[in-house]
Design an enzyme around this catalytic site. Structure first.
Site, short mmCIF file in Angstrom:
data_model
loop_
_atom_site.label_atom_id
_atom_site.label_comp_id
_atom_site.label_asym_id
_atom_site.label_seq_id
_atom_site.Cartn_x
_atom_site.Cartn_y
_atom_site.Cartn_z
N HIS A 294 0.85 -1.19 0.00
CA HIS A 294 0.00 0.00 0.00
C HIS A 294 0.88 1.24 0.00
O HIS A 294 1.99 1.24 0.52
CB HIS A 294 -0.97 0.00 1.18
N HIS B 190 1.03 5.26 0.98
CA HIS B 190 0.47 6.34 1.78
C HIS B 190 0.71 7.65 1.03
O HIS B 190 1.83 7.90 0.58
CB HIS B 190 1.19 6.48 3.13
#
Length: 147
Positions: free
Chosen positions: A133, A135
């Site tokens: 992922h 950010h």
């Protein structure tokens, strides 16, 4: 002087606690093929605030934001890509899609003055969810070095 140190400590304690809990979560996390919290978000089993979605990625607001804007961008299919260190040549397209989506989301969120992209990898990188992922953090002045 001791009073001032006491005041400063009281202001820093919540930040230290959050950082400690993130570090503890990262050290406790282990990669597995089991569904992650992100798989549950993709399947709408957990409430989230979507800011962008297409057929390959999902972007949503982080529930513990580290800035005025804090968005997570995840691939909808993990395909063995639990972290950046696990990337293979077959992941090039999704890695590019994640970063391009970060640019789109940053623009949509009004981050014209700049933003930070973070990809945590492994325990020492403070990765607590083994589903790659990105950010996107912005809306305030970032500091260097990050930490």
């Amino acid at each position: 002087m001791n009073h001032r140190v006491s005041i400063l400590s009281s202001h820093l304690s919540p930040v230290s606690t959050v950082m400690a809990s993130e570090k503890e979560a990262a050290l406790a996390a282990t990669p597995s093929d089991s569904p992650t919290i992100f798989d549950k978000i993709i399947n709408n089993e957990i409430p989230h605030t979507t800011v962008y979605e297409d057929d390959k990625v999902l972007a949503f607001k982080d529930i513990e934001p580290q800035g005025p804007v804090h968005i997570l961008i995840i691939p909808k299919v993990r395909d063995g890509l639990t972290g950046l260190s696990k990337a293979e040549e077959r992941h090039i397209d999704i890695l590019g899609r994640l970063l391009y989506t970060a640019k789109l989301v940053a623009k949509e969120q009004g981050l014209e003055e700049g933003y930070r992209i973070v990809i945590n990898d492994g325990p020492q990188g403070c990765q607590s969810v083994y589903h790659i992922h990105v950010h996107v953090i912005g809306g305030r002045q970032m500091n260097w070095p990050p930490g």
